[in-house]
Design an enzyme around this catalytic site. Sequence first.
Site, PDB file in Angstrom:
ATOM      1  CB  THR A  72     -22.623  30.820 -10.380  1.00  0.00           C
ATOM      2  OG1 THR A  72     -21.490  31.622 -10.720  1.00  0.00           O
ATOM      3  CG2 THR A  72     -23.724  31.704  -9.816  1.00  0.00           C
ATOM      4  CB  SER A  97     -23.048  22.252  -5.900  1.00  0.00           C
ATOM      5  OG  SER A  97     -22.591  21.006  -5.404  1.00  0.00           O
ATOM      6  CG  HIS A 132     -22.430  28.388   3.247  1.00  0.00           C
ATOM      7  ND1 HIS A 132     -23.197  27.250   3.280  1.00  0.00           N
ATOM      8  CD2 HIS A 132     -21.367  28.095   2.435  1.00  0.00           C
ATOM      9  CE1 HIS A 132     -22.639  26.323   2.526  1.00  0.00           C
ATOM     10  NE2 HIS A 132     -21.529  26.803   2.007  1.00  0.00           N
ATOM     11  CE  LYS A 136     -24.151  28.932  -0.489  1.00  0.00           C
ATOM     12  NZ  LYS A 136     -23.602  29.225  -1.829  1.00  0.00           N
ATOM     13  N   GLY A 142     -25.880  25.161  -2.794  1.00  0.00           N
ATOM     14  CA  GLY A 142     -25.833  24.175  -3.867  1.00  0.00           C
ATOM     15  C   GLY A 142     -25.220  22.867  -3.386  1.00  0.00           C
ATOM     16  CB  THR A 143     -22.429  22.146  -1.053  1.00  0.00           C
ATOM     17  OG1 THR A 143     -21.490  22.889  -1.838  1.00  0.00           O
ATOM     18  CG2 THR A 143     -21.746  20.918  -0.474  1.00  0.00           C
TER      19      THR A 143
END
Length: 234
Positions: A72, A97, A132, A136, A142-143
């Site tokens: 998460t 991530s 994304h 989302k 996070g990436t």
Amino acid sequence: MKIGLIGYGKMGKAIEEIVVERGHEVVLKVSHTPTPEELKDIDVAIEFSRPEYAYDNLKVLLESNTPTICGTTGWLDQQEEVNQLTLANNTAFLYASNFSLGVNLFFELNQQLARMMNKYRAEYNINLEEIHHTQKLDAPSGTAITIAEGIIDNTSYNNWSMEEQGESIIPIEAKRIENVPGTHIVQYTSEVDTIEISHTAHSRKGFALGAVIAAEWIADKKGVFSMKDVLELN
């Protein structure tokens, strides 16, 4: 191995398929914060929920001495507290991530390119884009934050932003498009050319497989880890 899935949305279901394919057993599937009683028979928990629930979930898991994998994003302002909970309860925790093997190799490539390009800051402008699916919840991903941090660690950039501009700021653009599992693009652009690296996910399966591999790896460990440890990239 007996695995508990904390968060049973699309990612939870994708992880369940991989768990079964690899000969393990899913003994708990919940979309609520688990109770210590529910965690009794679990070897490893895989937590893919929502940002607002992540800390409460992790607190119960770690205080129950349950080795935990967390995918998460959007809760990292509390990461240090989670790390301390892990150590205080003598258990294991791994946050990523992104669990995809390809993305973690991309992280390494990104850092190497950043070191090379830092000598040419005056000639090249940097830009980071992530795309994304519309479900989302957090932006940037996070990436994308991990990618930006990898650049910051290896250059004279000192921050990232989706709004602010400045010589020391990495600009991030976040797009939400239907049915896109995840695309990340790093560009260095000059007057005469563009250097670009990108990673495009074709499905959730890569994320799910990486999470299960991480769960297999962490089962007998104690401490706080990352995918670098799992993939021996340190």
